[in-house]
Design a protein around this motif. Structure first.
Motif, PDB file in Angstrom:
ATOM      1  N   PHE A   8      30.651  23.443 -67.258  1.00  0.00           N
ATOM      2  CA  PHE A   8      30.692  24.881 -67.567  1.00  0.00           C
ATOM      3  C   PHE A   8      30.458  25.717 -66.314  1.00  0.00           C
ATOM      4  CE2 PHE A   8      25.957  25.456 -68.101  1.00  0.00           C
ATOM      5  CZ  PHE A   8      25.576  24.126 -68.118  1.00  0.00           C
ATOM      6  N   ASN A   9      30.466  27.041 -66.469  1.00  0.00           N
ATOM      7  CA  ASN A   9      30.167  28.041 -65.428  1.00  0.00           C
ATOM      8  C   ASN A   9      30.792  27.705 -64.065  1.00  0.00           C
ATOM      9  OD1 ASN A   9      28.666  28.855 -67.577  1.00  0.00           O
ATOM     10  ND2 ASN A   9      26.712  28.980 -66.500  1.00  0.00           N
ATOM     11  N   ARG A  24      30.273  23.205 -62.773  1.00  0.00           N
ATOM     12  CA  ARG A  24      28.891  22.812 -63.030  1.00  0.00           C
ATOM     13  C   ARG A  24      28.938  21.677 -64.045  1.00  0.00           C
ATOM     14  NH1 ARG A  24      24.096  26.752 -65.404  1.00  0.00           N
ATOM     15  NH2 ARG A  24      22.643  25.107 -65.988  1.00  0.00           N
ATOM     16  N   TYR A  68      23.502  25.120 -59.223  1.00  0.00           N
ATOM     17  CA  TYR A  68      24.376  25.453 -60.346  1.00  0.00           C
ATOM     18  C   TYR A  68      24.983  26.837 -60.190  1.00  0.00           C
ATOM     19  CZ  TYR A  68      20.143  27.854 -62.104  1.00  0.00           C
ATOM     20  OH  TYR A  68      19.044  28.661 -62.237  1.00  0.00           O
ATOM     21  N   ASP A  69      25.895  27.153 -61.101  1.00  0.00           N
ATOM     22  CA  ASP A  69      26.556  28.451 -61.200  1.00  0.00           C
ATOM     23  C   ASP A  69      27.115  28.934 -59.858  1.00  0.00           C
ATOM     24  OD1 ASP A  69      25.753  28.164 -63.782  1.00  0.00           O
ATOM     25  OD2 ASP A  69      24.472  29.948 -63.861  1.00  0.00           O
ATOM     26  N   ARG A 116      19.013  35.175 -58.804  1.00  0.00           N
ATOM     27  CA  ARG A 116      20.121  34.348 -59.302  1.00  0.00           C
ATOM     28  C   ARG A 116      21.397  35.175 -59.317  1.00  0.00           C
ATOM     29  NH1 ARG A 116      17.622  31.368 -63.433  1.00  0.00           N
ATOM     30  NH2 ARG A 116      17.955  32.988 -64.975  1.00  0.00           N
ATOM     31  N   TYR A 209      25.574  36.133 -75.081  1.00  0.00           N
ATOM     32  CA  TYR A 209      26.092  36.378 -73.724  1.00  0.00           C
ATOM     33  C   TYR A 209      27.534  36.858 -73.822  1.00  0.00           C
ATOM     34  CZ  TYR A 209      22.215  34.167 -71.211  1.00  0.00           C
ATOM     35  OH  TYR A 209      20.987  33.870 -70.666  1.00  0.00           O
ATOM     36  N   VAL A 245      24.056  25.713 -75.565  1.00  0.00           N
ATOM     37  CA  VAL A 245      23.403  27.012 -75.789  1.00  0.00           C
ATOM     38  C   VAL A 245      24.407  27.863 -76.578  1.00  0.00           C
ATOM     39  CG1 VAL A 245      22.344  29.044 -74.743  1.00  0.00           C
ATOM     40  CG2 VAL A 245      22.134  26.823 -73.610  1.00  0.00           C
ATOM     41  N   VAL A 248      27.543  31.859 -76.164  1.00  0.00           N
ATOM     42  CA  VAL A 248      27.588  32.200 -74.739  1.00  0.00           C
ATOM     43  C   VAL A 248      29.021  32.212 -74.232  1.00  0.00           C
ATOM     44  CG1 VAL A 248      26.966  31.469 -72.393  1.00  0.00           C
ATOM     45  CG2 VAL A 248      25.311  31.197 -74.253  1.00  0.00           C
ATOM     46  N   PHE A 250      30.096  33.025 -70.332  1.00  0.00           N
ATOM     47  CA  PHE A 250      29.423  33.297 -69.063  1.00  0.00           C
ATOM     48  C   PHE A 250      30.490  33.329 -67.966  1.00  0.00           C
ATOM     49  CE2 PHE A 250      26.892  32.275 -65.298  1.00  0.00           C
ATOM     50  CZ  PHE A 250      25.741  33.022 -65.488  1.00  0.00           C
ATOM     51  N   ASP A 279      27.577  26.950 -72.742  1.00  0.00           N
ATOM     52  CA  ASP A 279      27.007  26.029 -71.737  1.00  0.00           C
ATOM     53  C   ASP A 279      27.499  24.598 -71.957  1.00  0.00           C
ATOM     54  OD1 ASP A 279      25.686  28.211 -70.702  1.00  0.00           O
ATOM     55  OD2 ASP A 279      23.687  27.324 -70.799  1.00  0.00           O
TER      56      ASP A 279
HETATM   57  C1  BMA Z   1      21.684  32.041 -67.761  1.00  0.00           C
HETATM   58  C2  BMA Z   1      22.019  31.007 -66.704  1.00  0.00           C
HETATM   59  C3  BMA Z   1      23.379  30.402 -66.970  1.00  0.00           C
HETATM   60  C4  BMA Z   1      23.565  29.999 -68.407  1.00  0.00           C
HETATM   61  C5  BMA Z   1      23.144  31.123 -69.335  1.00  0.00           C
HETATM   62  C6  BMA Z   1      23.234  30.761 -70.812  1.00  0.00           C
HETATM   63  O1  BMA Z   1      20.392  32.508 -67.614  1.00  0.00           O
HETATM   64  O2  BMA Z   1      21.049  29.996 -66.702  1.00  0.00           O
HETATM   65  O3  BMA Z   1      23.520  29.288 -66.140  1.00  0.00           O
HETATM   66  O4  BMA Z   1      24.904  29.688 -68.648  1.00  0.00           O
HETATM   67  O5  BMA Z   1      21.818  31.490 -69.036  1.00  0.00           O
HETATM   68  O6  BMA Z   1      22.390  29.674 -71.118  1.00  0.00           O
END
Ligand code: BMA
Length: 299
Positions: A8-9, A24, A68-69, A116, A209, A245, A248, A250, A279
């Protein structure tokens, strides 16, 4: 890579005629690594089998649990990767660079602060490197820290970064209470076009998200020219609602397929937005530059 449970991401970029994703990738041990995928058409990607190594990352004095990300920006002769790194009790931003997506070398690692969602602008502004980032100032019950303000930082050398000013804040009670940058900004004649994520936290049982867009002043990106009132992408498909998760989308990578000689995205250019869904998997949404600009201006 064995025992992968989620991908993901991704960061995304078109570089020397090839569309790349930097994925990721998470194992069932919840370990996170980055892997490269490439494509001729931006839709069908081939994942390279090996995990990327960043030369120099092992010289960082802190223990890094996850990187990550990643967000990808082409600037000069390199593609820069701005990535998040979880260390004990905080998140740092690191920058690496590559020319061939085979060899990556560390450029800098901020070993202070908790921040971040770092994204590097694709050109210098007033002779300095510019990046957006999202300081983690809000502690969630889970222990995770997050934030509701995106700030602009500048640097002479990509190593030492100085926060300059806030750019935008979350809007409490609506779709984007917590916010963070998505892919790096795209230069357009209407301003820096920037997609960000917003999190609605006020609905019982779920943080949702979503993605929205903003135009920032070309010469002073701390000034917001226009911002979508509503989200432009939200979880609706099953794979966006259900996963590691839930609920979402993202946004993390954006490939625009046509620029003019001065680096401005052409209004009718196709824009492919790559995003993490729940995620767990990678999604892609397609639009045009003009449609994104209109979404900012019309709302
Ligand atoms: C955010 C990050 C992302 C994640 C998102 C949903 O805070 O940690 O990496 O995709 O939360 O869990």
């Amino acid at each position: 890579m064995r025992d992968v449970s989620s991908v993901f991401n991704p960061g995304a970029i078109r570089w020397r005629g090839v569309d790349y994703l930097l994925l990721r990738v998470q194992t069932r041990g919840r370990k996170t690594v980055l892997m490269v995928a490439e494509s001729d058409d931006g839709e069908r990607f081939t994942v390279r089998p090996s995990v990327i190594e960043i030369d120099g990352l092992d010289s960082v004095s802190e223990t890094i649990y996850h990187i990550y990300d990643p967000r990808l920006t082409a600037l000069g002769e390199h593609v820069f990767v701005v990535f998040a790194a979880d260390v004990e009790g905080a998140c740092r931003l690191g920058i690496a660079r590559t020319q061939d997506f085979e060899r990556f070398e560390l450029v800098s690692f901020d070993d202070a602060g908790d921040t971040r969602n770092g994204v590097l602008f694709p050109e210098k502004i007033d002779g300095r490197y510019a990046r957006l980032e999202r300081p983690n100032r809000v502690a969630l019950d889970s222990g995770v820290t997050t934030g509701s303000e995106i700030v602009l930082s500048m640097s002479d050398n990509l190593i030492a970064w100085t926060p300059v000013a806030p750019v935008m804040a979350g809007r409490w009670h609506y779709w984007d209470e917590l916010i963070g940058s998505g892919p790096p900004p795209i230069k357009t004649h209407a301003g820096w076009l920037h997609i960000y994520h917003g999190v609605a936290t006020h609905l019982v049982g779920a943080n949702i998200y979503q993605a929205g867009a903003v135009l920032l002043d070309l010469h002073d990106p701390t000034k917001v020219v226009a911002r979508t009132e509503n989200n432009i992408l939200e979880p609706r498909e099953l794979y966006e609602h259900v996963g590691q998760v839930p609920n979402v989308v993202f946004p993390s990578g954006l490939i625009v397929d046509a620029f003019d000689d001065e680096g401005f995205a052409k209004p009718n250019a196709t824009a492919r937005l790559y995003y993490g869904a729940a995620d767990t998997v990678v999604g892609m949404a397609t639009t045009t530059v003009d449609e994104l600009i209109r979404a900012c201006l019309e709302d």
